[in-house]
Design an enzyme around this catalytic site. Structure first.
Site, PDB file in Angstrom:
ATOM      1  N   HIS A 160      -0.309  92.137  -9.277  1.00 30.61           N
ATOM      2  CA  HIS A 160       0.489  93.348  -9.061  1.00 30.61           C
ATOM      3  C   HIS A 160       1.984  93.057  -8.994  1.00 30.61           C
ATOM      4  O   HIS A 160       2.790  94.001  -8.964  1.00 30.61           O
ATOM      5  CB  HIS A 160       0.053  94.059  -7.779  1.00 30.61           C
ATOM      6  N   ASP A 196      -9.946  92.350 -12.694  1.00 27.22           N
ATOM      7  CA  ASP A 196      -9.846  92.911 -11.355  1.00 27.22           C
ATOM      8  C   ASP A 196     -10.061  94.424 -11.420  1.00 27.22           C
ATOM      9  O   ASP A 196      -9.709  95.074 -12.417  1.00 27.22           O
ATOM     10  CB  ASP A 196      -8.461  92.601 -10.796  1.00 27.22           C
ATOM     11  N   HIS A 198      -8.461  96.698  -9.904  1.00 29.98           N
ATOM     12  CA  HIS A 198      -7.171  97.380  -9.930  1.00 29.98           C
ATOM     13  C   HIS A 198      -6.333  96.882 -11.110  1.00 29.98           C
ATOM     14  O   HIS A 198      -6.319  95.693 -11.410  1.00 29.98           O
ATOM     15  CB  HIS A 198      -6.427  97.158  -8.617  1.00 29.98           C
ATOM     16  N   ASP A 285     -13.469  92.541  -7.145  1.00 34.76           N
ATOM     17  CA  ASP A 285     -13.561  93.793  -6.410  1.00 34.76           C
ATOM     18  C   ASP A 285     -14.232  94.884  -7.239  1.00 34.76           C
ATOM     19  O   ASP A 285     -14.273  96.049  -6.827  1.00 34.76           O
ATOM     20  CB  ASP A 285     -12.194  94.249  -5.907  1.00 34.76           C
TER      21      ASP A 285
END
Length: 343
Positions: A160, A196, A198, A285
């Protein structure tokens, strides 16, 4: 497969995060990396070694010098103005605010550089962040040196963090820093596969105008899911990088067959690109029991994920990202690696 890991990751401990409208205990915590490390040892995946010290220029290959300097010195400056505890921003950058001028005060710079309330800076955060980046660089050197694959057990995670901003538990973008090491070592083209849950907004940001790095993200639909404002399918790159960014967003509740179909599409695009190396942002995740995610993969599915990545037949660096079902995070992450090795 050789793993690079440092206990210095434990130097970053978040006091908590602003999530879902309240201040809660941090989902990103030291136990995550320690459980993955324990699983690497239990499965006898391969040797585990510490990261090697790296020059500051290796961080600047992917990041603005102002961001790196800020992260290194933020907490002492926070204390100097009479604040205590961890440094959090109290407001966030938005439309209409100035982008060309970096403010001078510590609180103003927190607003300028950080985009959420889940990524605090403590007195020892920088040491952990630097060690995490060195972990990725050391593992990249193993692959550049001839290893078929290596695992950078990074913490804090990185995908991120953009060129000049941080958030989402991420301070420096370990995967992007590793990509730059590959190109420094002679790779002409590198692919990033981010699995991931996200979207890897930071990785997309860093390479959006580059033709020598192809970025593929499989992630939660940004209409529903963090980080919300990036990761749509129409984001294909810009300038020289047009066509070298592929987003495969999926809705809440996505089942395994649909997710695996997206993985196959991403792998096919990478194969067509024909890179010299692949960097996998390894988030688990996507697990059905992850507390902050909405996909439905099971532990055994991660063996299949690793095996399918192995079919590319390319030098591969795995870089640890998310995964917050703490009891299963070690099993799930290492299953990807075992599946890759088994293939």
């Amino acid at each position: 497969m050789r793993t690079v890991f440092s206990p210095d990751h434990r130097l970053h401990v978040s006091p908590g995060e602003f999530t879902f409208g309240t201040f809660v205990p941090a989902f990103e915590k030291p136990e995550r990396a320690d459980l993955v490390h324990a699983r690497v040892l239990a499965t006898k995946l391969g040797p585990v070694e510490p990261p090697k010290p790296q020059p500051r220029n290796a961080l600047l290959a992917a990041h603005d010098p102002g961001l790196v300097d800020f992260l290194e010195h933020a907490h002492p400056r926070w204390l100097e103005i009479g604040r205590t505890g961890a440094a959090y921003p109290s407001s966030f950058f938005t439309r209409g605010m100035r982008t060309e001028r970096v403010p001078t005060g510590i609180e103003a710079q927190l607003t300028f550089y950080c985009f959420d309330g889940a990524t605090p800076i403590t007195a020892t955060t920088w040491a952990a962040v630097k060690s995490s980046a060195e972990t990725a660089l050391t593992a990249a050197d193993l692959v550049s040196g001839g290893e078929k694959a290596a695992f950078a057990l990074c913490r804090p995670p990185g995908h991120h963090a953009g060129h000049d901003h941080f958030g989402g538990y991420c301070f420096l973008n370990n995967a992007a820093i590793a990509v730059r090491r590959f190109t420094e070592k002679g790779a002409k083209r590198v692919a990033v596969l981010d699995i991931d849950y996200h979207h890897g907004n930071g990785t997309q940001n860093i390479f959006y105008r580059d033709a020598d790095v192809f970025v593929v993200n499989i992630h939660g639909d940004p209409n529903q899911e963090y980080p919300y404002l990036l990761g749509f399918a129409d984001e294909r790159g810009a300038g020289a990088g047009e066509g070298f960014n592929l987003n495969l967003p999926l809705p809440w509740g996505t089942e395994v067959p649909i997710w695996m179909g997206a993985l196959e599409a991403g792998l096919a695009a990478i194969a067509d690109y024909a890179p010299d190396a692949v960097v996998v942002s390894l988030g688990v995740d996507t697990f059905i029991e992850d507390p902050i995610s909405q996909f439905r993969l099971t532990s055994s599915d991660y063996l299949t994920v690793g095996a399918r990545i192995a079919r590319l037949g390319l030098p591969t660096l795995f870089v640890m990202e998310g995964g917050y079902a703490v009891e299963e995070v070690g099993i799930n992450a290492v299953n990807v690696l075992l599946g890759f090795e088994g293939a």
